[in-house]
Scaffold this motif. Sequence first.
Motif, mmCIF file in Angstrom:
data_model
loop_
_atom_site.group_PDB
_atom_site.id
_atom_site.type_symbol
_atom_site.label_atom_id
_atom_site.label_comp_id
_atom_site.label_asym_id
_atom_site.label_seq_id
_atom_site.Cartn_x
_atom_site.Cartn_y
_atom_site.Cartn_z
ATOM 1 N N VAL A 136 0.528 -0.848 -0.480
ATOM 2 C CA VAL A 136 0.017 -0.046 -0.106
ATOM 3 C C VAL A 136 1.019 1.377 -0.045
ATOM 4 O O VAL A 136 0.339 2.188 -0.643
ATOM 5 C CB VAL A 136 -1.328 -0.376 1.043
ATOM 6 N N LYS A 137 1.923 1.136 0.767
ATOM 7 C CA LYS A 137 2.526 2.360 0.869
ATOM 8 C C LYS A 137 3.466 2.654 -0.405
ATOM 9 O O LYS A 137 3.493 3.711 -0.857
ATOM 10 C CB LYS A 137 3.703 2.078 1.749
ATOM 11 N N ALA A 138 3.943 1.305 -1.042
ATOM 12 C CA ALA A 138 5.196 1.504 -2.882
ATOM 13 C C ALA A 138 3.949 1.698 -3.394
ATOM 14 O O ALA A 138 4.317 3.139 -4.076
ATOM 15 C CB ALA A 138 4.777 -0.096 -2.439
ATOM 16 N N ARG A 139 2.341 1.700 -2.865
ATOM 17 C CA ARG A 139 1.474 2.257 -4.242
ATOM 18 C C ARG A 139 1.047 3.256 -4.085
ATOM 19 O O ARG A 139 0.420 4.763 -5.111
ATOM 20 C CB ARG A 139 0.238 1.031 -4.442
ATOM 21 N N GLY A 140 0.568 4.028 -2.595
ATOM 22 C CA GLY A 140 0.514 4.916 -2.568
ATOM 23 C C GLY A 140 -1.214 5.511 -2.526
ATOM 24 O O GLY A 140 -1.266 6.259 -2.388
ATOM 25 N N ALA A 141 -1.443 4.024 -2.449
ATOM 26 C CA ALA A 141 -3.061 4.259 -2.352
ATOM 27 C C ALA A 141 -3.092 2.263 -2.013
ATOM 28 O O ALA A 141 -3.167 2.237 -2.131
ATOM 29 C CB ALA A 141 -3.525 4.740 -3.717
ATOM 30 N N LEU A 142 -4.441 2.557 -0.977
ATOM 31 C CA LEU A 142 -5.198 1.989 -0.303
ATOM 32 C C LEU A 142 -6.263 1.358 -2.072
ATOM 33 O O LEU A 142 -7.164 2.144 -2.279
ATOM 34 C CB LEU A 142 -5.948 2.070 0.665
ATOM 35 N N LYS A 143 -6.418 -0.281 -1.754
ATOM 36 C CA LYS A 143 -6.634 -0.390 -3.196
ATOM 37 C C LYS A 143 -8.550 -1.166 -2.392
ATOM 38 O O LYS A 143 -8.089 -2.056 -1.277
ATOM 39 C CB LYS A 143 -6.676 -1.514 -4.307
ATOM 40 N N CYS A 144 -9.453 -0.769 -2.417
ATOM 41 C CA CYS A 144 -10.493 -1.248 -1.541
ATOM 42 C C CYS A 144 -11.881 -1.820 -2.782
ATOM 43 O O CYS A 144 -12.544 -0.882 -2.988
ATOM 44 C CB CYS A 144 -11.333 -0.011 -1.259
ATOM 45 N N GLY A 145 -11.920 -2.589 -2.332
ATOM 46 C CA GLY A 145 -12.955 -3.340 -3.270
ATOM 47 C C GLY A 145 -14.288 -2.788 -2.227
ATOM 48 O O GLY A 145 -14.436 -2.895 -0.706
ATOM 49 N N THR A 146 -15.380 -2.706 -2.653
ATOM 50 C CA THR A 146 -16.168 -2.282 -2.820
ATOM 51 C C THR A 146 -17.740 -2.305 -3.524
ATOM 52 O O THR A 146 -17.781 -3.507 -4.114
ATOM 53 C CB THR A 146 -16.363 -0.373 -2.468
ATOM 54 N N ASN A 147 -18.949 -2.624 -2.716
ATOM 55 C CA ASN A 147 -20.304 -2.354 -3.534
ATOM 56 C C ASN A 147 -20.393 -1.312 -4.676
ATOM 57 O O ASN A 147 -19.877 -1.107 -4.767
ATOM 58 C CB ASN A 147 -21.128 -1.898 -2.713
ATOM 59 N N SER A 148 -20.524 -2.024 -5.993
ATOM 60 C CA SER A 148 -20.714 -1.438 -7.291
ATOM 61 C C SER A 148 -21.678 -0.251 -7.109
ATOM 62 O O SER A 148 -21.934 0.191 -8.239
ATOM 63 C CB SER A 148 -21.187 -2.281 -8.290
ATOM 64 N N GLY A 149 -22.496 -0.294 -6.226
ATOM 65 C CA GLY A 149 -23.528 0.856 -5.813
ATOM 66 C C GLY A 149 -24.302 0.824 -4.893
ATOM 67 O O GLY A 149 -25.773 -0.145 -5.484
ATOM 68 N N LEU A 150 -24.740 1.141 -3.774
ATOM 69 C CA LEU A 150 -25.185 0.670 -3.266
ATOM 70 C C LEU A 150 -25.639 2.333 -2.520
ATOM 71 O O LEU A 150 -24.887 2.914 -1.534
ATOM 72 C CB LEU A 150 -25.034 -0.035 -2.069
ATOM 73 N N THR A 151 -26.702 2.987 -2.413
ATOM 74 C CA THR A 151 -26.767 4.595 -1.818
ATOM 75 C C THR A 151 -27.005 4.232 -0.140
ATOM 76 O O THR A 151 -27.417 3.670 0.107
ATOM 77 C CB THR A 151 -28.117 5.133 -1.848
ATOM 78 N N GLY A 152 -26.014 5.086 0.619
ATOM 79 C CA GLY A 152 -25.360 5.764 1.763
ATOM 80 C C GLY A 152 -24.403 4.617 2.017
ATOM 81 O O GLY A 152 -24.027 5.226 3.265
ATOM 82 N N PRO A 202 -6.878 10.408 3.227
ATOM 83 C CA PRO A 202 -8.532 9.854 3.283
ATOM 84 C C PRO A 202 -8.505 9.820 1.303
ATOM 85 O O PRO A 202 -9.341 8.817 1.315
ATOM 86 C CB PRO A 202 -8.605 11.000 3.736
ATOM 87 N N GLU A 203 -8.095 10.009 1.025
ATOM 88 C CA GLU A 203 -8.629 10.332 -0.435
ATOM 89 C C GLU A 203 -7.699 9.223 -0.909
ATOM 90 O O GLU A 203 -7.542 8.581 -2.194
ATOM 91 C CB GLU A 203 -8.106 12.178 -0.450
ATOM 92 N N ALA A 204 -6.589 8.959 -0.399
ATOM 93 C CA ALA A 204 -5.353 7.827 -1.153
ATOM 94 C C ALA A 204 -6.493 6.467 -1.461
ATOM 95 O O ALA A 204 -5.874 5.898 -0.768
ATOM 96 C CB ALA A 204 -3.833 8.007 -0.503
ATOM 97 N N VAL A 205 -7.416 6.075 -1.542
ATOM 98 C CA VAL A 205 -8.394 5.091 -1.611
ATOM 99 C C VAL A 205 -8.276 4.605 -3.250
ATOM 100 O O VAL A 205 -8.921 5.853 -4.140
ATOM 101 C CB VAL A 205 -8.734 5.347 -1.383
ATOM 102 N N GLU A 206 -8.232 3.703 -4.116
ATOM 103 C CA GLU A 206 -9.015 3.354 -5.571
ATOM 104 C C GLU A 206 -10.322 2.449 -5.043
ATOM 105 O O GLU A 206 -9.679 1.059 -4.296
ATOM 106 C CB GLU A 206 -8.069 2.044 -6.355
ATOM 107 N N PHE A 207 -10.773 2.815 -5.785
ATOM 108 C CA PHE A 207 -12.312 1.750 -5.446
ATOM 109 C C PHE A 207 -12.364 1.037 -6.577
ATOM 110 O O PHE A 207 -12.428 1.345 -7.808
ATOM 111 C CB PHE A 207 -13.485 2.967 -4.873
ATOM 112 N N VAL A 208 -12.576 0.191 -5.950
ATOM 113 C CA VAL A 208 -12.844 -1.108 -7.317
ATOM 114 C C VAL A 208 -14.225 -2.138 -6.809
ATOM 115 O O VAL A 208 -14.450 -2.101 -6.293
ATOM 116 C CB VAL A 208 -12.087 -2.596 -6.961
#
Length: 338
Positions: A28-44, A73-79
């Motif tokens: 994560v540190k080397a990439r400079g971003a956290l890769k976070c697996g998340t929902n494809s779209g669920l309001t809230g 907190p902006e260093a996130v890649e949402f997948v």
Amino acid sequence: MKKSVFLGAMTVAGLVAGVAGAATLDDVKARGALKCGTNSGLTGFAAPDANGRWEGFDVAVCRAVAAATLGDPEAVEFVPTTPKTRFTALASGEVDILVRNTTWTLSRDVDLKFTFTGVNYYDGQGFIVPKALGVSSAKELDGATVCIQTGTTTELNLADFFRTNNISYEPVPIETNAEAQQQYLAGACDTYTTDASGLAATRASFETPGDHVILPEIISKEPLGPLVRHGDDDWADIVKWTFFALVAAEEYGITSTNVEELAKGTDNPEINRILGTEGNMGEMLGLDADFGMKAIMAVGNYGEIFEANIGESTPIGLSRGLNAQWKDGGLQYAPPFR
């Protein structure tokens, strides 16, 4: 069916073995971003806003971990993931963490070899129906068509519920919440079943939410929370204690607005340890001493996150219920920072 499930589990387990031993924090540190697996779209819970920025209750956990580990907190890649792709994405290393309305079960923990790092939402499975259907109980759904996301615990709970109550149903398989919403509103199924929080979030996005009712039965326990791969306990500890910092912050009255002032030092040693002005909690985790402060500054405490995204003042309108702090009769409880 049994063969495909077995092979699916073996595939995921094999992927875990392939990446086990990797130091996720270093990646994560080397990439400079956290890769976070998340929902494809669920309001809230997890969805991009009008500007394409991801927002939501689960998204906040991702941003908190990014703040704690990278100071940003902006260093996130949402997948975005679906119920079918989420576990492979985590096991293969495509994502560093999965925060996606995922239920903590024995088989996912032991057989699929994932580590759940806490419960950010205590949920249960429910049913939504059009008011016009005239149904007031799930037990009146004999012969109904049911939209159900495949590859989920809700699919299995659904079968158990109808079998136990000796009533029949016809499943209408769907893969994403967006597809479920479309099919349900188009009348392809009489009812849609998933976690009750997901039903509330989905109903809030309807043009006429008042035309639909969530039935009273809650047919399962669904403890939802962040998970990581087996094989990197240090990373699991980081995710776990970042989340606990958010929960403990609410208990001790630390908020996004007063955290900087409290970080100058207080008479409460637990607050000082959470914020890094006493002890060496951050050092134990391989993080900066103020990792907790960074997480709270970024997204607020657990209560702030809940109220901002899914609470009673939002269109989703969920009460705290089981997700209240332990001292208020709920189940949210952070172990001591000591």
